[in-house]
Write a protein that holds these residues in place. Sequence first.
Motif, mmCIF file in Angstrom:
data_model
loop_
_atom_site.group_PDB
_atom_site.id
_atom_site.type_symbol
_atom_site.label_atom_id
_atom_site.label_comp_id
_atom_site.label_asym_id
_atom_site.label_seq_id
_atom_site.Cartn_x
_atom_site.Cartn_y
_atom_site.Cartn_z
ATOM 1 N N ALA A 207 10.627 -11.757 -31.071
ATOM 2 C CA ALA A 207 12.173 -11.069 -31.177
ATOM 3 C C ALA A 207 12.464 -9.474 -30.449
ATOM 4 O O ALA A 207 12.498 -9.232 -29.161
ATOM 5 C CB ALA A 207 12.598 -10.739 -32.508
ATOM 6 N N PHE A 208 10.700 -9.089 -30.416
ATOM 7 C CA PHE A 208 10.502 -8.072 -29.646
ATOM 8 C C PHE A 208 10.051 -7.477 -28.579
ATOM 9 O O PHE A 208 10.865 -7.520 -27.698
ATOM 10 C CB PHE A 208 9.140 -7.130 -29.901
ATOM 11 N N ALA A 209 9.923 -9.248 -28.119
ATOM 12 C CA ALA A 209 9.488 -9.151 -26.305
ATOM 13 C C ALA A 209 10.536 -10.362 -25.540
ATOM 14 O O ALA A 209 11.347 -9.640 -24.592
ATOM 15 C CB ALA A 209 8.480 -10.608 -26.433
ATOM 16 N N GLN A 210 11.543 -10.481 -26.581
ATOM 17 C CA GLN A 210 12.517 -11.060 -25.799
ATOM 18 C C GLN A 210 13.408 -10.181 -25.934
ATOM 19 O O GLN A 210 14.567 -9.653 -25.183
ATOM 20 C CB GLN A 210 13.282 -11.966 -26.478
ATOM 21 N N TRP A 211 13.289 -8.680 -26.175
ATOM 22 C CA TRP A 211 14.839 -8.162 -26.832
ATOM 23 C C TRP A 211 14.498 -6.968 -25.360
ATOM 24 O O TRP A 211 14.759 -6.210 -25.068
ATOM 25 C CB TRP A 211 14.408 -7.096 -27.736
ATOM 26 N N LEU A 212 12.764 -6.853 -25.136
ATOM 27 C CA LEU A 212 12.741 -6.193 -23.983
ATOM 28 C C LEU A 212 12.173 -6.576 -22.778
ATOM 29 O O LEU A 212 12.351 -6.129 -21.764
ATOM 30 C CB LEU A 212 11.335 -5.424 -24.350
ATOM 31 N N CYS A 213 12.657 -7.825 -22.499
ATOM 32 C CA CYS A 213 12.331 -8.918 -21.459
ATOM 33 C C CYS A 213 13.918 -9.081 -20.678
ATOM 34 O O CYS A 213 14.220 -9.226 -21.576
ATOM 35 C CB CYS A 213 11.126 -9.686 -21.074
ATOM 36 N N GLU A 214 14.078 -9.003 -19.853
ATOM 37 C CA GLU A 214 15.293 -9.282 -18.563
ATOM 38 C C GLU A 214 15.519 -11.147 -19.002
ATOM 39 O O GLU A 214 15.891 -11.291 -18.684
ATOM 40 C CB GLU A 214 14.680 -9.021 -17.477
ATOM 41 N N GLU A 261 1.068 -9.254 -12.036
ATOM 42 C CA GLU A 261 0.499 -8.688 -11.870
ATOM 43 C C GLU A 261 1.018 -8.425 -10.228
ATOM 44 O O GLU A 261 0.621 -6.430 -10.369
ATOM 45 C CB GLU A 261 -1.118 -9.501 -11.125
ATOM 46 N N ILE A 262 1.867 -8.750 -10.531
ATOM 47 C CA ILE A 262 3.138 -8.920 -9.047
ATOM 48 C C ILE A 262 4.135 -7.223 -9.253
ATOM 49 O O ILE A 262 4.148 -6.615 -8.132
ATOM 50 C CB ILE A 262 4.133 -9.560 -8.409
ATOM 51 N N ASN A 263 4.771 -7.643 -10.511
ATOM 52 C CA ASN A 263 5.270 -6.369 -10.629
ATOM 53 C C ASN A 263 5.297 -5.837 -11.785
ATOM 54 O O ASN A 263 5.679 -5.646 -13.541
ATOM 55 C CB ASN A 263 6.730 -7.810 -12.138
ATOM 56 N N ALA A 264 4.319 -4.622 -11.497
ATOM 57 C CA ALA A 264 3.262 -3.696 -12.611
ATOM 58 C C ALA A 264 4.408 -3.377 -13.406
ATOM 59 O O ALA A 264 4.333 -2.229 -14.725
ATOM 60 C CB ALA A 264 2.834 -2.656 -11.879
ATOM 61 N N ASP A 265 6.183 -2.794 -13.637
ATOM 62 C CA ASP A 265 6.836 -2.032 -14.069
ATOM 63 C C ASP A 265 7.344 -2.389 -15.322
ATOM 64 O O ASP A 265 8.127 -1.929 -15.492
ATOM 65 C CB ASP A 265 7.732 -1.153 -12.939
ATOM 66 N N LYS A 266 7.198 -4.000 -15.075
ATOM 67 C CA LYS A 266 7.901 -4.614 -16.147
ATOM 68 C C LYS A 266 6.694 -5.177 -17.168
ATOM 69 O O LYS A 266 5.517 -5.447 -16.747
ATOM 70 C CB LYS A 266 8.439 -6.152 -15.426
ATOM 71 N N PRO A 267 7.398 -5.410 -18.551
ATOM 72 C CA PRO A 267 6.307 -5.892 -20.045
ATOM 73 C C PRO A 267 6.261 -7.730 -19.543
ATOM 74 O O PRO A 267 7.626 -7.869 -19.809
ATOM 75 C CB PRO A 267 7.695 -5.057 -20.877
ATOM 76 N N TYR A 268 5.403 -7.816 -19.693
ATOM 77 C CA TYR A 268 4.897 -9.784 -19.695
ATOM 78 C C TYR A 268 4.536 -9.798 -21.835
ATOM 79 O O TYR A 268 3.575 -8.678 -22.044
ATOM 80 C CB TYR A 268 4.063 -9.966 -18.947
ATOM 81 N N PRO A 315 -2.057 -4.344 -17.149
ATOM 82 C CA PRO A 315 -2.124 -3.374 -17.742
ATOM 83 C C PRO A 315 -0.552 -2.557 -18.768
ATOM 84 O O PRO A 315 -0.005 -2.850 -19.781
ATOM 85 C CB PRO A 315 -2.043 -1.990 -17.638
ATOM 86 N N ASN A 316 0.572 -4.110 -17.796
ATOM 87 C CA ASN A 316 1.637 -4.520 -18.054
ATOM 88 C C ASN A 316 1.618 -5.628 -19.213
ATOM 89 O O ASN A 316 2.865 -5.933 -19.177
ATOM 90 C CB ASN A 316 2.502 -4.074 -17.140
ATOM 91 N N LEU A 317 0.840 -6.065 -19.267
ATOM 92 C CA LEU A 317 0.146 -7.706 -20.054
ATOM 93 C C LEU A 317 -0.249 -7.570 -22.303
ATOM 94 O O LEU A 317 -0.752 -7.264 -21.830
ATOM 95 C CB LEU A 317 -0.391 -8.864 -19.663
ATOM 96 N N PHE A 318 1.494 -7.947 -22.269
ATOM 97 C CA PHE A 318 0.994 -7.321 -24.417
ATOM 98 C C PHE A 318 0.677 -8.897 -24.609
ATOM 99 O O PHE A 318 1.217 -9.621 -24.786
ATOM 100 C CB PHE A 318 2.413 -7.098 -24.955
ATOM 101 N N ALA A 374 15.025 -0.133 -21.450
ATOM 102 C CA ALA A 374 14.242 1.118 -21.750
ATOM 103 C C ALA A 374 12.971 -0.117 -22.399
ATOM 104 O O ALA A 374 11.530 0.659 -21.710
ATOM 105 C CB ALA A 374 13.842 0.826 -23.577
ATOM 106 N N ALA A 375 12.639 -1.186 -20.611
ATOM 107 C CA ALA A 375 11.262 -1.695 -21.038
ATOM 108 C C ALA A 375 10.533 -0.816 -19.896
ATOM 109 O O ALA A 375 8.940 -1.397 -19.887
ATOM 110 C CB ALA A 375 11.281 -3.260 -20.243
ATOM 111 N N GLU A 376 11.324 -0.191 -18.380
ATOM 112 C CA GLU A 376 9.866 0.097 -18.098
ATOM 113 C C GLU A 376 9.366 1.584 -18.477
ATOM 114 O O GLU A 376 8.232 2.117 -17.884
ATOM 115 C CB GLU A 376 11.147 1.093 -16.649
ATOM 116 N N ALA A 377 10.272 2.520 -19.604
ATOM 117 C CA ALA A 377 9.398 3.505 -19.770
ATOM 118 C C ALA A 377 8.435 2.471 -21.420
ATOM 119 O O ALA A 377 7.734 3.735 -21.148
ATOM 120 C CB ALA A 377 11.093 3.595 -21.105
ATOM 121 N N PHE A 378 8.521 1.525 -21.554
ATOM 122 C CA PHE A 378 7.467 1.299 -22.640
ATOM 123 C C PHE A 378 6.907 1.035 -22.105
ATOM 124 O O PHE A 378 5.163 1.339 -22.286
ATOM 125 C CB PHE A 378 8.055 -0.267 -22.915
ATOM 126 N N VAL A 379 5.978 0.313 -20.727
ATOM 127 C CA VAL A 379 5.510 -0.065 -19.682
ATOM 128 C C VAL A 379 4.982 1.165 -19.048
ATOM 129 O O VAL A 379 3.297 1.786 -19.444
ATOM 130 C CB VAL A 379 5.561 -1.252 -18.707
#
Length: 521
Positions: A207-214, A261-268, A315-318, A374-379
């Motif tokens: 749920a947390f991952a879905q909430w943050l991800c596009e 690795e390509i989208n460094a400002d997005k959380p994965y 670093p944006n891979l959780f 808020a995803a970019e701020a989280f990353v």
Amino acid sequence: MEFFEQLTRFLVQCQTENLKTSHFADKLEGLKVKISFGKGNPARVPWIALLAPGQYISNGIYPFYLFYKNQQLLVLAFGVSETLSPEIPWQQSGAETISSYFKRNGLGKPARYGGSFVFRVYEVADLDKQQIEEDLQEMLGIYRVTLADSTAGVPQFDYRAFHQAALKCGMQIDPDLVLRFAAALIAKPFVILTGLSGAGKTRLAHAFAQWLCETEEQVCLVPVGADWTNREPLLGFPNALEPGQYVKPESGVVDLLMSAEINADKPYFLILDEMNLSHVERYFADFLSGMESGEPIRLHNGAAGAVPPRVRISPNLFMIGTVNIDETTYMFSPKVLDRASVIEFSISKEEMQAFLQSERQTDACNLVGNGVEAAEAFVAMACNSMPDSPARSQLTDEMLALFEILKPAGAEFGYRSAAEILRFAGVINQLGAKWPMRKVMDAALMQKLLPKIYGSRRKLEPVLKALGKRCVADPELLDDYLAGKKDLSGPEAVHYPAALAKIRRIYRNLIDHGFASFAEA
């Protein structure tokens, strides 16, 4: 080293053919220091840039020292990236561009960086240390104000927003648990959720991952198989029958790593469900090593279509693992536990009552993309340097005391655990939770120190009692508490309530069976 000394060394090296920069300091007052004398050949305009998190030479703004060799001038400038137009404008009043300054003073055309703005110009032959330091501090003040103003109104990560969204979807979850989970992920992007089966571990992670991800492509939920004996279920393998081909796993992990690795400002998010159904070290060793060393994971040695020879743990891979403990599962080794934060799930009577009385069905799908702003701020929080905590001094003293307690049993913690506890405390404060030192330390004990405790009664009993005495105000009452003869409660009697309750459960298992561990208590 004072910055003036570093600046002087920089100017001396500008007159040579030496292009190396590793001998210069790379940090200054929380800013990254980047230096360039040229690539391959000496640059006509060597430079020093001071970069705040999220600002880059190719895309951003930064204080910029430029040495124009032909004019023998050092310019401290409001640096502006040449490759991409920065999203944040400098807040300078009446500053002119370097091109305009050169033209006005008959200096010709600047070799490069004419679009940046002049703050101060110095004759290299006549530098004044005090003036340099004063000008730098003034410039850094302008830089901080500019960046602070630019973030006003920008969406920030707020764990409370996710908690409220989760409650609306029917999830029963404690806000402190959400805070610990989010702060642990930011402090170190590898978290293990353990505890009672059916308590909502996987649901929280997903749920947390879905909430943050596009999109769903940013989340990979992988059920771990009991037959996993190597890395192939996660990373695939080169096709031995067809050279040049790589067989990607059905799990989608390789694609997730490539996209992160390509989208460094997005959380994965990589979620490993029932992570200990197989030996973790057998299938996850490459991830554990890559996460700590920063070195890429080698996939193959040659051409393999769209699959690169190496992938990084960005670093944006959780990474989140869920764990159930029973006779079908394996215990974690200290190597794994030392690299993760372990959060234990339990269900209180009040939470069960609220669940049974609730008419709302849990529907995590309603959360998809709700927190993407808020995803970019989280990353950014996860990638930034260690935030400070007002309780740092107290935490340091407490960790030293705990280190001395654990050392005789060979259970002391290392530099990694100490640094991660301090970072966790800083993140808790950064997220706006005004936790006192004892509450932070209680969580840190549960997440970083107690999970590594396991062994025989002879080994563990003195350690558990020593730790238990640290948890209570009156150590004389501990034996009665551990034996179940006395209950302790309240901040006056118990310093670390969660840790003390866990120590009691571990101790009872130890007495009953002669062996105990964190996971089984």
